[in-house]
Design a protein around this motif. Sequence first.
Motif, PDB file in Angstrom:
ATOM      1  N   UNK A   1     -11.916  -3.334  12.332  1.00  0.00           N
ATOM      2  CA  UNK A   1     -12.499  -3.777  13.599  1.00  0.00           C
ATOM      3  C   UNK A   1     -13.692  -4.709  13.387  1.00  0.00           C
ATOM      4  N   UNK A   2     -13.473  -5.701  12.523  1.00  0.00           N
ATOM      5  CA  UNK A   2     -14.439  -6.785  12.367  1.00  0.00           C
ATOM      6  C   UNK A   2     -13.655  -8.080  12.542  1.00  0.00           C
ATOM      7  N   UNK A   3     -14.350  -9.140  12.853  1.00  0.00           N
ATOM      8  CA  UNK A   3     -13.706 -10.414  13.176  1.00  0.00           C
ATOM      9  C   UNK A   3     -13.918 -11.403  12.041  1.00  0.00           C
ATOM     10  N   UNK A   4     -12.844 -11.831  11.414  1.00  0.00           N
ATOM     11  CA  UNK A   4     -12.918 -12.834  10.356  1.00  0.00           C
ATOM     12  C   UNK A   4     -12.280 -14.142  10.821  1.00  0.00           C
ATOM     13  N   UNK A   5     -12.695 -15.254  10.188  1.00  0.00           N
ATOM     14  CA  UNK A   5     -12.048 -16.531  10.530  1.00  0.00           C
ATOM     15  C   UNK A   5     -10.658 -16.613   9.903  1.00  0.00           C
ATOM     16  N   UNK A   6      -9.829 -17.551  10.362  1.00  0.00           N
ATOM     17  CA  UNK A   6      -8.476 -17.700   9.821  1.00  0.00           C
ATOM     18  C   UNK A   6      -8.459 -17.970   8.316  1.00  0.00           C
ATOM     19  N   UNK A   7      -9.551 -18.495   7.776  1.00  0.00           N
ATOM     20  CA  UNK A   7      -9.583 -18.812   6.337  1.00  0.00           C
ATOM     21  C   UNK A   7      -9.747 -17.575   5.457  1.00  0.00           C
ATOM     22  N   UNK A   8     -10.068 -16.447   6.041  1.00  0.00           N
ATOM     23  CA  UNK A   8     -10.240 -15.221   5.239  1.00  0.00           C
ATOM     24  C   UNK A   8      -8.957 -14.407   5.287  1.00  0.00           C
TER      25      UNK A   8
END
Lengths: 401, 401
Positions: free
Chosen positions: A241-248
């Motif tokens: 439940x954390x938000x990462x960018x598409x690059x991760x």
Amino acid sequence: MEVFHGPSTYEREPSRHPALKINSKEPFNAEPPVDELVRSYVTSVDMFYKRNHGPVPVLEDISLYRLEVGGLASNRCSLSMDAIKQLPKHTVVATIQCAGNRRTAMSMTRKVKGVGWGLAALGNGIWSGARLSDVLEIVGIPKYSRVSAYGGKHVEFVSVDKCKEENGGPYKGSIPLFQATNPEADVILAYEMNGEELSRDHGFPLRVVVPGVLGARSVKWLRNINIIAEECQGFFMQKDYKMFPPSVDWDNVNWGSRRPLMDFPVQCAICSPEDGSYLDGKGKVTVKGYALSGGGRGIERVDVSADGGKTWTEAKLAQGPKSGLGYIPDDDDHRDKWAWVLWEASIEVHLPADIVAKAVDTSANVQAEHVETIWNLRGVLNNSWHRIHINGTSKQLHSNL
Amino acid sequence: MEVFHGPSTYEREPSRHPALKINSKEPFNAEPPVDELVRSYVTSVDMFYKRNHGPVPVLEDISLYRLEVGGLASNRCSLSMDAIKQLPKHTVVATIQCAGNRRTAMSMTRKVKGVGWGLAALGNGIWSGARLSDVLEIVGIPKYSRVSAYGGKHVEFVSVDKCKEENGGPYKGSIPLFQATNPEADVILAYEMNGEELSRDHGFPLRVVVPGVLGARSVKWLRNINIIAEECQGFFMQKDYKMFPPSVDWDNVNWGSRRPLMDFPVQCAICSPEDGSYLDGKGKVTVKGYALSGGGRGIERVDVSADGGKTWTEAKLAQGPKSGLGYIPDDDDHRDKWAWVLWEASIEVHLPADIVAKAVDTSANVQAEHVETIWNLRGVLNNSWHRIHINGTSKQLHSNL
């Protein structure tokens, strides 16, 4: 065996409505048919999505149940259900949405990890119980506190279930002390849902409801409340439940680099007709769906298109069991600030048609136009414009030949 | 003539910095060069955008200034500047952004009405003054009130200037009583900006600062505060600063169908290099900009692309005059919750290049991918992805032949 405990097996699961679409059997994760969602402003207990991380806990004798409240507070206390029910009863209408709602659609563009969910991993309930801020006063923490006398800044909720992700330990999560002690934040310890005793799947005998925050913090089967200095270190706060960018992706993810998600962004979906439906003839179609935003922000507008996004019609919004379409009280004292709105629009379609819906919240935030731009490895918070395809019936297809 | 008054002519305007880009001379509306914005976390008074609706008011004698507070309250009061300065002094770091920031870019796709603004119709200031909630206690309204004893639910701020839109009357606006009486909302009556006496262009001797809300509600040259039952009926609340869908234009606008805008959505822009710049050679370029969100929501992330949006690099964020890049305290007690973040990213570019930036706020809200989807007739709240084009120098262009 303790009076209140999380079993290790699935032998004592409650019964569930057969219409639910099961995304995972053990632990039980299921959502209702999407058209059920928009039939009623308040979602029935049966049709409310179920999101469990282990076998449903068992309470052998409610008279022996105790909620333990302690940690960095002047006092500690142990409250029976009778004691909790003697506190002022507070009722909140709140939509609870799983962070993974619409994950399956996000997974279509690029695979994500997590239970697959369609559009219905949310529901709107009427929750009644004690205010968390009243319970915290019992242990000596006044309303509107940012820090307790002993340096507590977060309030941790600990369940009694057994989660694989916690190596058999209980599910837990925390919210800031200021939110917990702020009566306006409406955080409650609920023992009733829709006017009835809380059911086992929804947290019997007591659960937290944190309005305006993603479902993961509304801990069910509550046993302990701990006042702690730093946010909860549990799996679902620190490794999920954390938000990462598409690059991760999984090979370069650094969980420590992000905050736990709490609030959620503006969202809407089309529930009727369903994606892939066949409709007869052409002409007006009534499109229905839901829209909501996090943090108590309201819905300003829902736009619906029948031509893939070229032209738009504004939907009529409704909130409240008694209100008609097109009426939402525009001040916070009268609207249900923590609840969704249902919407409908009558639009001209030429089959086959691509129908699109998008909402704007009262802060003028908009949904992401394309899911690829918000893709993230855990598939959380898919709030992209909702697009469905409607076909003409085969009869009509023939007549077009 | 009154001691404090709005002139009818522009003969007594203050002097302004010659580097400001003037968008309208009378009334004076101007913004700084964009690269100035990212030179400093706190925007200097000189370089802070100026947004006036008439000639700048004149105060002949500060000892005779009085703020009149009244309306639906138990008491009324008339406060001199000395009386206001005797209240506890509270300081807030807050970014004020004009709703029309980036309007010129929105106008490119389809014409809008309003003063043209580039990227710099915002600034970050250190504002000091009395808490509005303390002033309201003087007239008998306690902290955290939703309704005053006489049915007041909104707090109206009235200026002393003369606006054409108000037929020569003063600029005004209102906020909900609950926000006004909530000390956590940090609404202040400011008499200092960046540690100096407020300048005439910014509201001398007293202005409102409503953090997290669009600039239009931070009324300058404050003369009256009225506790009222319904929101302010002034032009700028009822016939302006509202959000319409792209389908509404001047021939079918119904102002009464929308609420006044208050909170604003997630925003970011590239300030260096500037759109249309020529750069030498290829290799790494340092891209700099600002990002902010409304309602006290923080910035989670800024993504920058050097290939028009195909691949993205995460920018480093900074907040606070002392903090280095990459460091933002992640709890509300330490970050400047009402202020922007500045960001920078070092990215590989192959000239000519399309550089794009977009931010995600802590509620996971995203910016609109295309400005067309959020076009509105007044050109407000353009928070679309910011795209700039960078050219190679002519020398490099030749070498490519």
